[in-house]
Write a protein that holds these residues in place. Sequence first.
Motif, PDB file in Angstrom:
ATOM      1  N   THR A 111      24.469   7.869  24.211  1.00  0.00           N
ATOM      2  CA  THR A 111      24.404   7.076  25.452  1.00  0.00           C
ATOM      3  C   THR A 111      23.085   7.321  26.175  1.00  0.00           C
ATOM      4  OG1 THR A 111      25.462   8.787  26.841  1.00  0.00           O
ATOM      5  CG2 THR A 111      26.921   7.218  25.710  1.00  0.00           C
ATOM      6  N   LYS A 112      22.305   8.279  25.656  1.00  0.00           N
ATOM      7  CA  LYS A 112      21.036   8.613  26.307  1.00  0.00           C
ATOM      8  C   LYS A 112      19.857   8.506  25.339  1.00  0.00           C
ATOM      9  CE  LYS A 112      23.156  11.749  29.640  1.00  0.00           C
ATOM     10  NZ  LYS A 112      23.233  13.147  30.153  1.00  0.00           N
ATOM     11  N   VAL A 113      19.915   7.548  24.409  1.00  0.00           N
ATOM     12  CA  VAL A 113      18.789   7.376  23.495  1.00  0.00           C
ATOM     13  C   VAL A 113      17.617   6.736  24.220  1.00  0.00           C
ATOM     14  CG1 VAL A 113      20.220   7.188  21.421  1.00  0.00           C
ATOM     15  CG2 VAL A 113      19.630   5.128  22.693  1.00  0.00           C
ATOM     16  N   ASP A 114      16.395   7.003  23.731  1.00  0.00           N
ATOM     17  CA  ASP A 114      15.221   6.387  24.357  1.00  0.00           C
ATOM     18  C   ASP A 114      14.949   5.032  23.696  1.00  0.00           C
ATOM     19  OD1 ASP A 114      13.955   6.860  21.944  1.00  0.00           O
ATOM     20  OD2 ASP A 114      12.801   8.569  22.665  1.00  0.00           O
ATOM     21  N   ARG A 115      13.853   4.400  24.062  1.00  0.00           N
ATOM     22  CA  ARG A 115      13.565   3.044  23.572  1.00  0.00           C
ATOM     23  C   ARG A 115      13.263   3.007  22.076  1.00  0.00           C
ATOM     24  NH1 ARG A 115       7.672   2.052  24.499  1.00  0.00           N
ATOM     25  NH2 ARG A 115       6.803   4.024  25.175  1.00  0.00           N
ATOM     26  N   THR A 116      13.011   4.181  21.466  1.00  0.00           N
ATOM     27  CA  THR A 116      12.789   4.220  20.014  1.00  0.00           C
ATOM     28  C   THR A 116      14.067   4.639  19.272  1.00  0.00           C
ATOM     29  OG1 THR A 116      12.020   6.529  20.059  1.00  0.00           O
ATOM     30  CG2 THR A 116      10.351   4.806  20.344  1.00  0.00           C
ATOM     31  N   ASN A 117      15.186   4.646  19.997  1.00  0.00           N
ATOM     32  CA  ASN A 117      16.488   5.055  19.439  1.00  0.00           C
ATOM     33  C   ASN A 117      16.516   6.518  18.997  1.00  0.00           C
ATOM     34  OD1 ASN A 117      17.968   2.702  19.853  1.00  0.00           O
ATOM     35  ND2 ASN A 117      17.261   1.776  17.951  1.00  0.00           N
ATOM     36  N   SER A 118      15.721   7.345  19.645  1.00  0.00           N
ATOM     37  CA  SER A 118      15.732   8.785  19.372  1.00  0.00           C
ATOM     38  C   SER A 118      16.717   9.472  20.305  1.00  0.00           C
ATOM     39  CB  SER A 118      14.344   9.389  19.571  1.00  0.00           C
ATOM     40  OG  SER A 118      13.436   8.860  18.630  1.00  0.00           O
ATOM     41  N   PHE A 119      17.418  10.450  19.786  1.00  0.00           N
ATOM     42  CA  PHE A 119      18.388  11.170  20.608  1.00  0.00           C
ATOM     43  C   PHE A 119      18.097  12.670  20.598  1.00  0.00           C
ATOM     44  CE2 PHE A 119      20.243  10.691  16.356  1.00  0.00           C
ATOM     45  CZ  PHE A 119      20.573  12.004  16.033  1.00  0.00           C
ATOM     46  N   ASN A 120      18.532  13.319  21.665  1.00  0.00           N
ATOM     47  CA  ASN A 120      18.380  14.761  21.776  1.00  0.00           C
ATOM     48  C   ASN A 120      19.513  15.430  20.994  1.00  0.00           C
ATOM     49  OD1 ASN A 120      17.346  17.244  22.685  1.00  0.00           O
ATOM     50  ND2 ASN A 120      18.779  17.291  24.380  1.00  0.00           N
ATOM     51  N   LEU A 121      19.176  16.398  20.174  1.00  0.00           N
ATOM     52  CA  LEU A 121      20.148  17.079  19.329  1.00  0.00           C
ATOM     53  C   LEU A 121      20.293  18.526  19.776  1.00  0.00           C
ATOM     54  CD1 LEU A 121      21.918  17.059  16.741  1.00  0.00           C
ATOM     55  CD2 LEU A 121      19.861  17.707  15.477  1.00  0.00           C
ATOM     56  N   LYS A 122      21.523  18.913  20.135  1.00  0.00           N
ATOM     57  CA  LYS A 122      21.783  20.301  20.514  1.00  0.00           C
ATOM     58  C   LYS A 122      22.378  21.027  19.320  1.00  0.00           C
ATOM     59  CE  LYS A 122      24.192  23.235  23.847  1.00  0.00           C
ATOM     60  NZ  LYS A 122      25.172  23.285  24.950  1.00  0.00           N
ATOM     61  N   VAL A 123      21.710  22.092  18.898  1.00  0.00           N
ATOM     62  CA  VAL A 123      22.118  22.851  17.718  1.00  0.00           C
ATOM     63  C   VAL A 123      22.482  24.273  18.125  1.00  0.00           C
ATOM     64  CG1 VAL A 123      21.440  23.650  15.417  1.00  0.00           C
ATOM     65  CG2 VAL A 123      20.489  21.524  16.321  1.00  0.00           C
ATOM     66  N   THR A 124      23.658  24.725  17.719  1.00  0.00           N
ATOM     67  CA  THR A 124      24.060  26.114  17.966  1.00  0.00           C
ATOM     68  C   THR A 124      24.572  26.731  16.673  1.00  0.00           C
ATOM     69  OG1 THR A 124      26.249  25.343  18.698  1.00  0.00           O
ATOM     70  CG2 THR A 124      24.640  25.798  20.411  1.00  0.00           C
ATOM     71  N   GLY A 125      24.380  28.050  16.557  1.00  0.00           N
ATOM     72  CA  GLY A 125      24.894  28.775  15.402  1.00  0.00           C
ATOM     73  C   GLY A 125      23.862  29.174  14.369  1.00  0.00           C
ATOM     74  N   SER A 126      22.665  28.593  14.436  1.00  0.00           N
ATOM     75  CA  SER A 126      21.616  28.923  13.466  1.00  0.00           C
ATOM     76  C   SER A 126      20.623  29.888  14.094  1.00  0.00           C
ATOM     77  CB  SER A 126      20.882  27.654  13.006  1.00  0.00           C
ATOM     78  OG  SER A 126      19.708  27.990  12.300  1.00  0.00           O
ATOM     79  N   LYS A 127      20.461  31.062  13.494  1.00  0.00           N
ATOM     80  CA  LYS A 127      19.521  32.049  14.053  1.00  0.00           C
ATOM     81  C   LYS A 127      18.083  31.550  13.953  1.00  0.00           C
ATOM     82  CE  LYS A 127      18.985  34.814   9.832  1.00  0.00           C
ATOM     83  NZ  LYS A 127      19.079  36.146   9.227  1.00  0.00           N
TER      84      LYS A 127
END
Length: 199
Positions: A111-127
């Motif tokens: 719901t918060k993609v930019d005009r290039t259809n890129s999204f923010n990715l939150k990653v947890t669990g990987s050192k």
Amino acid sequence: MKSKYAFLIVLSFMVSVLSAKSWQKQVQNKGYLISGSVKGLDTGLVKITRPDYTGGKEIVIDSVQIKNGKFTFKGKVDYVDIVNLIIDNKYIAERGFFLDNSIMTLEIDLTKVDRTNSFNLKVTGSKYQEEFLKQTAIGEKIMAQEKYKKIDRFMDKMRAAYKAKDTVLMKQYETDSKAYEALVNERQSEYQNSKINYV
């Protein structure tokens, strides 16, 4: 007596090495387990990809269906790699992430993609991802220092002049840029040293 102690030291060392190798083998055999959630999309196809450095198309490492806004990847990689996430061949993660044989969680908000259809990715669990984010935060803090903001302001003006094709201002800014060279070099050096010192 000395030979007995020497034997015990060698034996302890061998046990430590074998234990480390056994633990490493167990971790490698487990593979990765990635649980993901998508806000703004109930169904679709999500792919983990990496660039083809020979110039071909992106290589698909894994792909699964999104159901009710959820997805799960299970697999195994032979080495840690920086990968990307693509949804329905339309949406792409703004920044890649480290894929390794560990348990990870991915959170996506379409719901918060930019005009290039890129999204923010939150990653947890990987050192590896955690270390990368720590290093990135250090670099961003250096670049955002007050003493360096004058560089960014000057660059904004220069870009505006080039965009407007104002030849008079362009020539003037090219001359003025020499006054910023020492500060630019200082910022670059501080940024590079932060990476060297971090390692």
